[in-house]
Design an enzyme around this catalytic site. Structure first.
Site, PDB file in Angstrom:
ATOM      1  N   HIS A 149      -1.398 -10.523  12.425  1.00  0.00           N
ATOM      2  CA  HIS A 149      -0.977  -9.049  11.746  1.00  0.00           C
ATOM      3  C   HIS A 149      -1.095  -8.516  13.112  1.00  0.00           C
ATOM      4  O   HIS A 149      -1.685  -8.260  13.871  1.00  0.00           O
ATOM      5  CB  HIS A 149      -2.149  -8.707  10.934  1.00  0.00           C
ATOM      6  CG  HIS A 149      -2.093  -7.079  10.576  1.00  0.00           C
ATOM      7  ND1 HIS A 149      -0.847  -6.897  10.103  1.00  0.00           N
ATOM      8  CD2 HIS A 149      -2.900  -6.340  10.720  1.00  0.00           C
ATOM      9  CE1 HIS A 149      -0.912  -5.542   9.703  1.00  0.00           C
ATOM     10  NE2 HIS A 149      -2.006  -4.910  10.308  1.00  0.00           N
ATOM     11  N   CYS A 166      -3.366  -4.138   4.492  1.00  0.00           N
ATOM     12  CA  CYS A 166      -2.303  -4.890   5.027  1.00  0.00           C
ATOM     13  C   CYS A 166      -2.813  -6.515   4.693  1.00  0.00           C
ATOM     14  O   CYS A 166      -1.938  -7.333   5.115  1.00  0.00           O
ATOM     15  CB  CYS A 166      -2.076  -5.016   6.588  1.00  0.00           C
ATOM     16  SG  CYS A 166      -1.737  -3.206   7.063  1.00  0.00           S
ATOM     17  N   GLU A 192       0.828  -0.907  -0.007  1.00  0.00           N
ATOM     18  CA  GLU A 192       0.046  -0.112  -0.036  1.00  0.00           C
ATOM     19  C   GLU A 192       0.951   1.233  -0.071  1.00  0.00           C
ATOM     20  O   GLU A 192       0.498   2.375   0.154  1.00  0.00           O
ATOM     21  CB  GLU A 192      -1.063  -0.010   1.041  1.00  0.00           C
ATOM     22  CG  GLU A 192      -0.437  -0.183   2.592  1.00  0.00           C
ATOM     23  CD  GLU A 192      -1.388  -0.228   3.573  1.00  0.00           C
ATOM     24  OE1 GLU A 192      -1.924   0.874   4.226  1.00  0.00           O
ATOM     25  OE2 GLU A 192      -1.712  -1.474   4.163  1.00  0.00           O
ATOM     26  N   THR A 239       3.302   3.764  15.861  1.00  0.00           N
ATOM     27  CA  THR A 239       2.909   2.712  15.250  1.00  0.00           C
ATOM     28  C   THR A 239       3.312   2.622  13.407  1.00  0.00           C
ATOM     29  O   THR A 239       2.735   2.174  12.917  1.00  0.00           O
ATOM     30  CB  THR A 239       1.368   2.376  15.103  1.00  0.00           C
ATOM     31  OG1 THR A 239       0.702   3.466  14.359  1.00  0.00           O
ATOM     32  CG2 THR A 239       1.011   2.254  16.679  1.00  0.00           C
TER      33      THR A 239
END
EC number: 2.3.3.10
Length: 387
Positions: free
Chosen positions: A233, A111, A79, A152
């Site tokens: 994930h 993701c 992405e 993050t």
């Protein structure tokens, strides 16, 4: 015919910012980042590293072990694409001298894209026995300086070779999927950083885990105790821990301990690198493989999630002798040799990397010898070189 992961490569840029340093600079208690988010360090991509260069480096790690005459497919999942039309995979193909006859393209679904690539690659190998497929997940997670999502962020790539009679993980038949059109995270065309509703995204992630994990157990006739480990994930490690807590709820102490110990091992690389979007799940798989003590035949679960939103749960079994295909010493050295940036240096590097490239520009790299990097742009065409 067993099909699965035969090779796996990993790359992250040579710079990082320490979460204690960042917390102090942002006026926060370091434990908010270290414990509340579950992050120790965060990879920082400078202007010489993009999704393509990181993907090249991750693939180059095992390329000498690939029979190129039987390579038929290359998929690039990202992405953080570098072109609105042209696939990033074509740059990788040229840089590594892959055969002209292979089919190649790019996949995007937040993701989830590397899992989509894995399933496409698996179907390709099933339809074309004795051929292999190469899949790459490569991303730079950016939310902006001093934003709620800053801690993050991250950068890195995972590359895998999918083939019959795999040497690392044999994928099991079946999967459970769940999708909805929601806006927990997205990035419009004119935005360089993502838009995210953090609390909503967390809730959706957990909801989608419930929609895929329990149905998978039911469909396959499995119990939680049948897994040696479950990989998630990991946009940040605490997110995965919340899903893990759901998975082990009501289990006996031995099962809880085994799965929780392996969860912590699967999160080791994520704590060092941060969020790498499409490849985050597979970085956790690699971390468990290299840090854990798995046995042949052990079942490992995979929970894949991509905002917007798409989720899937599936599993695979560890192949005897898998350790011989791993490169833990190489990855340990890559992480240890990174440059620690002060917060001011990190902010400068981040800002510089966000600038739109002019028509013609040339970069030099401070990466280690042999590393591929973005060397600049000529006539709006990106140039990649090996240091």
């Amino acid at each position: 015919m067993e099909i699965g992961i035969d090779q796996i490569g990993f790359f992250t840029p040579n710079k990082f910012v320490d979460m204690v340093d960042l917390a102090h600079a942002r006026g926060e208690d370091p434990n908010k980042f270290l414990i509340g988010i579950g992050q120790d360090r965060m990879a920082v991509a400078d202007q010489t590293q993009d999704a393509v260069s990181m993907g090249i480096n991750a693939t180059a790690e095992y390329l000498d072990q690939v029979d190129l005459d039987h390579l038929g497919l290359l998929i690039f999942a990202t992405e953080s694409g570098i072109d609105q039309s042209k696939s990033a995979s074509l740059f990788v193909k040229e840089a590594l001298g892959l055969p002209a006859k292979i089919r190649t393209f790019e996949i995007k679904e937040a993701c989830f894209a590397l899992t989509a690539s894995l399933q496409v690659a698996r179907d390709y190998v099933r339809a074309h026995p004795h051929h292999s497929a190469m899949i790459i997940g490569s991303d730079i997670a950016r939310y902006g300086l001093s934003t709620p999502g800053e801690v993050t962020q991250g950068a890195g790539a995972i590359s895998m070779l999918i083939k019959e009679d795999p040497a690392i993980i044999a994928l099991e038949d079946g999967h459970t999927s769940y999708s909805e059109n929601i806006n927990d995270f997205w990035r419009p065309n004119n935005f360089q950083t993502a838009l995210v509703d953090g609390h909503y995204s967390r809730d959706v992630y957990l909801d989608f885990f419930r929609h895929t994990f329990a149905p998978y157990l039911e469909e396959k006739g499995l119990e939680v105790k049948d897994f040696a480990g479950i990989c998630y994930h990991l946009p940040y490690t605490k997110m995965g821990f919340k899903a893990h807590s759901i998975a082990i709820e009501g289990q006996d102490d031995a099962v809880k301990q085994r799965l929780s110990d392996n969860f912590q091992l699967s999160a080791k690389y994520s704590r060092e690198v941060g969020n790498i979007y499409t490849a985050s799940l597979y970085m956790s798989v690699l971390s468990l493989l290299e840090k854990g003590n798995l046995q042949p035949g052990d079942r490992v679960g995979f929970f894949s999630y991509g905002s917007g939103a798409m989720a899937e749960f599936f599993s695979g079994k560890i192949v005897e002798g898998y350790e011989r295909r791993l490169r833990p010493a190489m990855h340990k050295r890559m992480l240890q040799e990174r440059i620690r940036l002060g917060v001011g240096q990190y902010e400068e590097t981040f800002t510089e990397a966000m600038q739109t490239l002019p028509e013609n520009v040339e970069f030099t790299s401070d990466a280690n010898r042999g590393t591929w990097y973005l060397a600049g742009q000529k006539g709006y065409v990106r140039q990649y070189r090996q240091k």
